[in-house]
Design a protein around this motif. Sequence first.
Motif, PDB file in Angstrom:
ATOM      1  N   THR A   8       0.832  -1.208   0.000  1.00  0.00           N
ATOM      2  CA  THR A   8       0.000   0.000   0.000  1.00  0.00           C
ATOM      3  C   THR A   8       0.863   1.253   0.000  1.00  0.00           C
ATOM      4  O   THR A   8       0.579   2.218  -0.728  1.00  0.00           O
ATOM      5  CB  THR A   8      -0.935   0.002   1.220  1.00  0.00           C
ATOM      6  OG1 THR A   8      -1.723  -1.184   1.196  1.00  0.00           O
ATOM      7  CG2 THR A   8      -1.842   1.213   1.223  1.00  0.00           C
ATOM      8  N   ALA A   9       1.925   1.267   0.799  1.00  0.00           N
ATOM      9  CA  ALA A   9       2.826   2.420   0.838  1.00  0.00           C
ATOM     10  C   ALA A   9       3.486   2.639  -0.522  1.00  0.00           C
ATOM     11  O   ALA A   9       3.644   3.784  -0.962  1.00  0.00           O
ATOM     12  CB  ALA A   9       3.880   2.232   1.915  1.00  0.00           C
ATOM     13  N   LEU A  10       3.861   1.569  -1.196  1.00  0.00           N
ATOM     14  CA  LEU A  10       4.466   1.700  -2.526  1.00  0.00           C
ATOM     15  C   LEU A  10       3.472   2.249  -3.543  1.00  0.00           C
ATOM     16  O   LEU A  10       3.816   3.101  -4.363  1.00  0.00           O
ATOM     17  CB  LEU A  10       5.026   0.362  -2.990  1.00  0.00           C
ATOM     18  CG  LEU A  10       6.247  -0.141  -2.235  1.00  0.00           C
ATOM     19  CD1 LEU A  10       6.631  -1.534  -2.715  1.00  0.00           C
ATOM     20  CD2 LEU A  10       7.402   0.814  -2.381  1.00  0.00           C
ATOM     21  N   ILE A  11       2.238   1.772  -3.491  1.00  0.00           N
ATOM     22  CA  ILE A  11       1.214   2.258  -4.430  1.00  0.00           C
ATOM     23  C   ILE A  11       0.905   3.730  -4.167  1.00  0.00           C
ATOM     24  O   ILE A  11       0.853   4.538  -5.097  1.00  0.00           O
ATOM     25  CB  ILE A  11      -0.055   1.387  -4.342  1.00  0.00           C
ATOM     26  CG1 ILE A  11       0.242  -0.009  -4.898  1.00  0.00           C
ATOM     27  CG2 ILE A  11      -1.215   2.026  -5.098  1.00  0.00           C
ATOM     28  CD1 ILE A  11      -0.843  -1.023  -4.656  1.00  0.00           C
ATOM     29  N   VAL A  12       0.732   4.075  -2.904  1.00  0.00           N
ATOM     30  CA  VAL A  12       0.474   5.479  -2.557  1.00  0.00           C
ATOM     31  C   VAL A  12       1.670   6.343  -2.939  1.00  0.00           C
ATOM     32  O   VAL A  12       1.516   7.440  -3.474  1.00  0.00           O
ATOM     33  CB  VAL A  12       0.133   5.617  -1.054  1.00  0.00           C
ATOM     34  CG1 VAL A  12       0.128   7.063  -0.617  1.00  0.00           C
ATOM     35  CG2 VAL A  12      -1.213   4.975  -0.765  1.00  0.00           C
ATOM     36  N   GLY A  13       2.876   5.848  -2.705  1.00  0.00           N
ATOM     37  CA  GLY A  13       4.086   6.589  -3.077  1.00  0.00           C
ATOM     38  C   GLY A  13       4.179   6.820  -4.566  1.00  0.00           C
ATOM     39  O   GLY A  13       4.567   7.890  -5.022  1.00  0.00           O
ATOM     40  N   LEU A  14       3.800   5.808  -5.349  1.00  0.00           N
ATOM     41  CA  LEU A  14       3.813   5.962  -6.801  1.00  0.00           C
ATOM     42  C   LEU A  14       2.805   7.011  -7.254  1.00  0.00           C
ATOM     43  O   LEU A  14       3.109   7.849  -8.109  1.00  0.00           O
ATOM     44  CB  LEU A  14       3.534   4.623  -7.473  1.00  0.00           C
ATOM     45  CG  LEU A  14       3.639   4.592  -8.982  1.00  0.00           C
ATOM     46  CD1 LEU A  14       5.034   4.990  -9.436  1.00  0.00           C
ATOM     47  CD2 LEU A  14       3.301   3.210  -9.508  1.00  0.00           C
ATOM     48  N   ILE A  15       1.627   6.993  -6.656  1.00  0.00           N
ATOM     49  CA  ILE A  15       0.603   7.978  -7.005  1.00  0.00           C
ATOM     50  C   ILE A  15       1.039   9.380  -6.599  1.00  0.00           C
ATOM     51  O   ILE A  15       0.926  10.330  -7.385  1.00  0.00           O
ATOM     52  CB  ILE A  15      -0.746   7.600  -6.364  1.00  0.00           C
ATOM     53  CG1 ILE A  15      -1.272   6.313  -6.998  1.00  0.00           C
ATOM     54  CG2 ILE A  15      -1.759   8.726  -6.508  1.00  0.00           C
ATOM     55  CD1 ILE A  15      -2.438   5.694  -6.267  1.00  0.00           C
ATOM     56  N   ILE A  16       1.557   9.526  -5.386  1.00  0.00           N
ATOM     57  CA  ILE A  16       2.024  10.836  -4.908  1.00  0.00           C
ATOM     58  C   ILE A  16       3.179  11.324  -5.777  1.00  0.00           C
ATOM     59  O   ILE A  16       3.239  12.486  -6.174  1.00  0.00           O
ATOM     60  CB  ILE A  16       2.450  10.766  -3.427  1.00  0.00           C
ATOM     61  CG1 ILE A  16       1.253  10.447  -2.525  1.00  0.00           C
ATOM     62  CG2 ILE A  16       3.131  12.045  -2.979  1.00  0.00           C
ATOM     63  CD1 ILE A  16       0.192  11.520  -2.474  1.00  0.00           C
ATOM     64  N   GLY A  17       4.111  10.436  -6.113  1.00  0.00           N
ATOM     65  CA  GLY A  17       5.231  10.812  -6.978  1.00  0.00           C
ATOM     66  C   GLY A  17       4.774  11.230  -8.362  1.00  0.00           C
ATOM     67  O   GLY A  17       5.273  12.206  -8.932  1.00  0.00           O
ATOM     68  N   ALA A  18       3.792  10.498  -8.921  1.00  0.00           N
ATOM     69  CA  ALA A  18       3.267  10.857 -10.242  1.00  0.00           C
ATOM     70  C   ALA A  18       2.560  12.208 -10.194  1.00  0.00           C
ATOM     71  O   ALA A  18       2.715  13.031 -11.113  1.00  0.00           O
ATOM     72  CB  ALA A  18       2.314   9.774 -10.741  1.00  0.00           C
TER      73      ALA A  18
END
Length: 92
Positions: A8-18
């Motif tokens: 979940t942290a990786l998915i949220v991080g990817l979205i925030i980074g994008a």
Amino acid sequence: MTITGIITALIVGLIIGALGRLVVPGRQNIPLWLTLVIGVAAALLGTVVARALGFADTAGWDWRELATQVVLAAVGVALVTGFAGRRSVSRY
């Protein structure tokens, strides 16, 4: 932390980074993995900042915390892009 929390942290991080990458104008020549790292770091730092300012624990979706995370990701992407642009690549 469980494996679900890490994913979940990786998915949220990817979205925030994008989202941070979209906010920065121009083209960014940084790889996807670096966007993910910046996004995860911005999400964690944004949560810390939101808790310190007292608006992390609200009912429902916290837009102020999300905005803080996206702004931090945009700053991170801009800084990394600026540093990457200064490197000289020798092409022979």
